[in-house]
Design an enzyme around this catalytic site. Structure first.
Site, mmCIF file in Angstrom:
data_model
loop_
_atom_site.group_PDB
_atom_site.id
_atom_site.type_symbol
_atom_site.label_atom_id
_atom_site.label_comp_id
_atom_site.label_asym_id
_atom_site.label_seq_id
_atom_site.Cartn_x
_atom_site.Cartn_y
_atom_site.Cartn_z
ATOM 1 N N ASP A 59 0.811 -1.156 -0.077
ATOM 2 C CA ASP A 59 -0.135 -0.132 0.072
ATOM 3 C C ASP A 59 0.946 1.185 -0.111
ATOM 4 O O ASP A 59 2.148 1.165 0.105
ATOM 5 C CB ASP A 59 -1.138 0.054 1.155
ATOM 6 C CG ASP A 59 -2.219 1.086 0.874
ATOM 7 O OD1 ASP A 59 -2.150 1.639 0.042
ATOM 8 O OD2 ASP A 59 -3.142 0.751 1.520
HETATM 9 C C1 BGC Z 1 -5.047 3.237 0.211
HETATM 10 C C2 BGC Z 1 -5.269 2.288 -0.803
HETATM 11 C C3 BGC Z 1 -4.895 2.736 -2.490
HETATM 12 C C4 BGC Z 1 -3.716 3.451 -2.422
HETATM 13 C C5 BGC Z 1 -3.226 3.912 -3.725
HETATM 14 C C6 BGC Z 1 -3.657 3.974 -0.090
HETATM 15 O O1 BGC Z 1 -3.846 5.268 0.615
HETATM 16 O O2 BGC Z 1 -5.121 2.674 1.268
HETATM 17 O O3 BGC Z 1 -6.306 1.486 -0.802
HETATM 18 O O4 BGC Z 1 -5.131 1.778 -3.217
HETATM 19 O O5 BGC Z 1 -3.518 4.422 -1.505
HETATM 20 O O6 BGC Z 1 -3.731 4.885 -4.097
#
Ligand code: BGC
Length: 741
Positions: A263
């Site tokens: 993530d």
């Molecule tokens: C979120 C994810 C997301 C990622 C990319 C993160 O802050 O937890 O769910 O896919 O950002 O945008």
């Protein structure tokens, strides 16, 4: 490209080219001009990293993607992968996943995700960071919005449906028709302590295995090619560094050989977690956990080479990760054609196409959950004078937080939809904002530049109230359009109070003395505490964030063109103090209803019921149905055998409707404590006026299985209770035996 050729390409790569494949950067790294002083300097990477990076985060648009890929291919042998958060729609936005799940219609959800892939893929999306299938039982957590809900089995059903929808798994389809699906957030992110975003998760491996892992496993089994690590810890180790979780469970036990991505910035966050001293150690931990792609940190870019030179990391580990990334790119055919799937004309044709808009309206119709309907206030009659009042009366902010690419200009407002429906009778409709969504939006912070919209209102609070009072006096029915600000739920939308905002509570109280009958429409991304509101308003329709065409679906329900059929997939608490509250709780030694201990000394609250205000599976319709008794064709189940359970359900009204018939099981005595009820099957039964139909289910051994203390999955002989009903709290019950010889 043939495997052999891919292998040759792999063998010919320089170390920088290899490392690049394991780095994901955002769009600003691929602009024109001097990057070294901008994003590269900020992230602390050298220019070779941008040149050789393997994938791009959240950049879409046929022209933009083509342009970046073209410039990239001038200095690279390996095309870029474009990945984005296309969670529940692209330009056409569907209801939020928590709402879609309330349809209990996985086929329809799959179709919506299919459409989403068809809309986004020709515009350059290779991978979507979806589905999010974290089991969610804490409404304080804003990200309930992204999940199907609280139940491991139901989330697994939707996980499969969504992966198949995005990837088009069952069809032979073009690249412009499908996206690779990346399931998230592996694992257990829905259980963050106290519902606070980015917080710790700590639970037994037993519980994790039994209740939290199944939906991710269902996504993997459905052929999902990517997995995203979660921000949280599991048994003290952040998921991104968790070898047991990633290598042993995901790769070895489940046989996943796709790509694991972190993530956002999660590798570098291992330092803040306190499990890595610096970027180098963080990179090593993630590499050892077989995490392939580093999203937006300099750790892999800067540290893999030194780690290799110091002999702390083997080239095999790097090669394995690179191979997985190249295999994915090859699967998409990008080596033959780096622009494969991109089709500007198709993208333009498909953007918010009438077919997709029709589908999102149907999806919204089935996602709405009627929570209360007294004094026969609903359905409304076009002859009634209606005052539509509230911050959502004429507001396009109905897409929810994760619809980052949604075309807001397409969103139909309630006022527009109602005027359209009423036609010349729209003289019977008057609308006003009434009050602000919140008194103070500054606590919400910003989200990727999203403006703090939706809180604007001309005039003072008093002036607006006076106008609303006039409308209420004129009207036969007041329809309140209330709810959360978009930024109150979704990522970083943790809350400790779950009622509608104070400005709206104050407003409703002030208006009630002038209101003859009232209906409240709620727009929100999580279960709210509605205990007080329940006492004040005659009807409540849970609308969630219903997407591009949600308003039309709501109006159809309001005027009885559509009979509401949504059933909750997450419990609504009486009060925040009950959280986590969910239907499948474990047995205790002193159950409140059956314990021999009296009065005070049973498992209960002294100031509140144990049950939620609205249980899992709950929802009303305009028709009424009667459930008969359950008949089993046998009372003993044996391995390899099955029992058929039948129940007659009668529509006792003159209104056609859909019953979501739910089947739950309970293992009466086992080697470990078992939940009081677990959903194992359901059926959407369509009933004509006055019609009686039989719902039939087959019970087999697989449905009885659970994890014992040694984490062995098995069914144990003994007595089982079988429940069938309209929701988890209102069921008929019979018993059967499971014997193994
Ligand atoms: C979120 C994810 C997301 C990622 C990319 C993160 O802050 O937890 O769910 O896919 O950002 O945008």
């Amino acid at each position: 490209m043939e495997q052999q050729k891919l292998k040759e390409l792999m063998d010919s790569l320089t170390l920088q080219e290899k490392i690049g494949q394991l780095v994901q950067l955002s769009g600003d790294f691929f602009g024109e001009g001097d990057l070294s002083t901008g994003p590269q300097a900020k992230l602390g990477i050298e220019s070779w990293v941008s040149q050789h990076a393997g994938s791009v985060l959240n950049v879409l648009g046929a022209d933009k993607v083509t342009d970046i890929q073209k410039r990239h291919m001038e200095h690279s042998r390996i095309p870029l992968l474009f990945m984005a958060d296309i969670v529940y729609g692209y330009k056409t936005v569907y209801p939020i996943p928590l709402a879609m799940a309330c349809s209990w219609n996985p086929e329809m959800v799959k179709q919506c995700m299919r459409n989403t892939a068809k809309e986004a893929a020709p515009d350059g999306a290779h991978v979507t960071f979806a589905p999010m299938v974290d089991v969610v039982r804490d409404a304080r957590w804003g990200r309930c919005l992204e999940s199907p809900g609280e139940d491991p089995w139901l989330n697994s059903v939707f996980a499969k449906a969504m992966v198949e929808g995005f990837q088009g798994s069952e069809e032979v389809c073009e690249e412009s028709d499908r996206m690779i699906s990346c399931v998230k957030h592996f694992a257990g992110y829905g259980a963050v302590e106290a519902g606070r975003e980015y917080n710790t998760v700590d639970m037994s491996a037993w519980r994790l295995t039994q209740e939290y892992l199944p939906p991710y496993k269902a996504a993997v089994d459905a052929g999902c090619d990517m997995v995203m690590t979660s921000f949280n810890t599991i048994e003290g180790i952040p998921a991104t560094a968790n070898q047991w979780l990633m290598e042993e469970v995901l790769r070895r036990e489940w046989g996943f050989n796709g790509v694991i991505i972190t993530d956002y910035a999660a590798i570098q966050e291992l330092i803040a977690h306190g499990v890595a001293a610096d970027d180098k150690e963080a990179a090593l931990l993630a590499m050892n956990a077989t995490v392939d792609i580093d999203m937006k940190t300099p750790c892999y870019a800067n540290q893999l080479q030194p780690l290799l030179e110091e002999g702390r990391l083997s080239i095999k580990k790097i090669d394995d990760a690179v191979w997985r990334v190249l295999t994915l790119k090859n699967k998409l055919g990008l080596f033959e054609d780096p622009f494969k799937g991109i089709d500007k004309t198709l993208a333009a044709d498909r953007k918010s196409s009438p077919e997709f808009l029709r589908q999102t309206r149907k999806m919204a119709e089935q996602s709405l959950v009627l929570l209360k309907n007294e004094k026969e206030v609903l359905p409304l009659n076009p002859e009634q004078k209606v005052a539509l009042i509230g911050p959502y009366a004429d507001n396009q902010d109905m897409m929810g937080l994760w619809a980052v690419y949604g075309d807001k200009s397409q969103v139909v407002t309630l006022k527009t939809a109602m005027t359209e429906y009423l036609g010349e009778k729209s003289r019977n409709l008057k609308a006003a904002p009434g009050c602000r969504i919140m008194d103070n939006v500054s606590q919400l912070g910003d989200f990727g530049g999203m403006i703090l919209a939706g809180n604007a209102m001309d005039g003072t609070e008093e002036e607006n109230l006076a106008q609303a009072i006039d409308l209420a006096k004129w009207a036969d029915v007041v329809v309140f359009a209330m709810g959360e600000h978009t930024l109150q739920s979704g990522e970083s939308g943790s809350r400790t109070e779950l009622e509608i905002p104070d400005s709206q509570k104050r407003f409703i109280d002030a208006l009630l003395p002038y209101t003859k009958k009232s209906v409240t429409l709620l727009f929100n991304g999580r279960p709210l505490v509605l205990t007080d509101l329940m006492k004040k308003t005659d009807a409540i329709l849970e609308c969630w964030f219903p997407g591009s065409e949600g308003a039309r679906a709501i109006v159809d329900v309001l005027y009885g063109q559509v009979n509401p059929s949504g059933r909750l997939t997450m419990s609504f608490p009486y009060t925040v103090g009950q959280i986590p509250v969910y239907y499948s709780s474990f047995r205790t030694g002193r159950p409140a209803d059956t314990s021999n201990h009296s009065g005070r000394f049973v498992s209960r609250y002294i100031d509140c019921p144990n049950q939620p205000l609205f249980s899992f599976g709950y929802g009303l319709s305009y028709h009424q149905a009667e459930y008969g008794e359950i008949f089993l064709d046998k009372e003993v189940l044996t391995p390899g055998g099955s029992i058929r359970a039948r129940i007659e359900i009668s529509n006792t009204t003159a209104i056609a409707g859909t019953e979501t018939v739910q089947l739950y099981l309970h293992d009466v005595s086992a080697s470990v404590v078992r939940p009081v009820k677990e959903l194992k099957a359901f059926q959407r039964l369509e009933l004509a006026p006055g019609e009686t139909k039989t719902a039939e289910f087959e019970i087999h051994e697989e449905m009885l299985k659970f994890y014992d203390q040694k984490l062995t999955c098995k069914a144990e002989p003994g007595e089982f209770e079988l429940f069938i009903g309209r929701n988890s709290a209102d069921c008929k019950k019979v018993k059967f035996q499971y014997v193994q010889k």
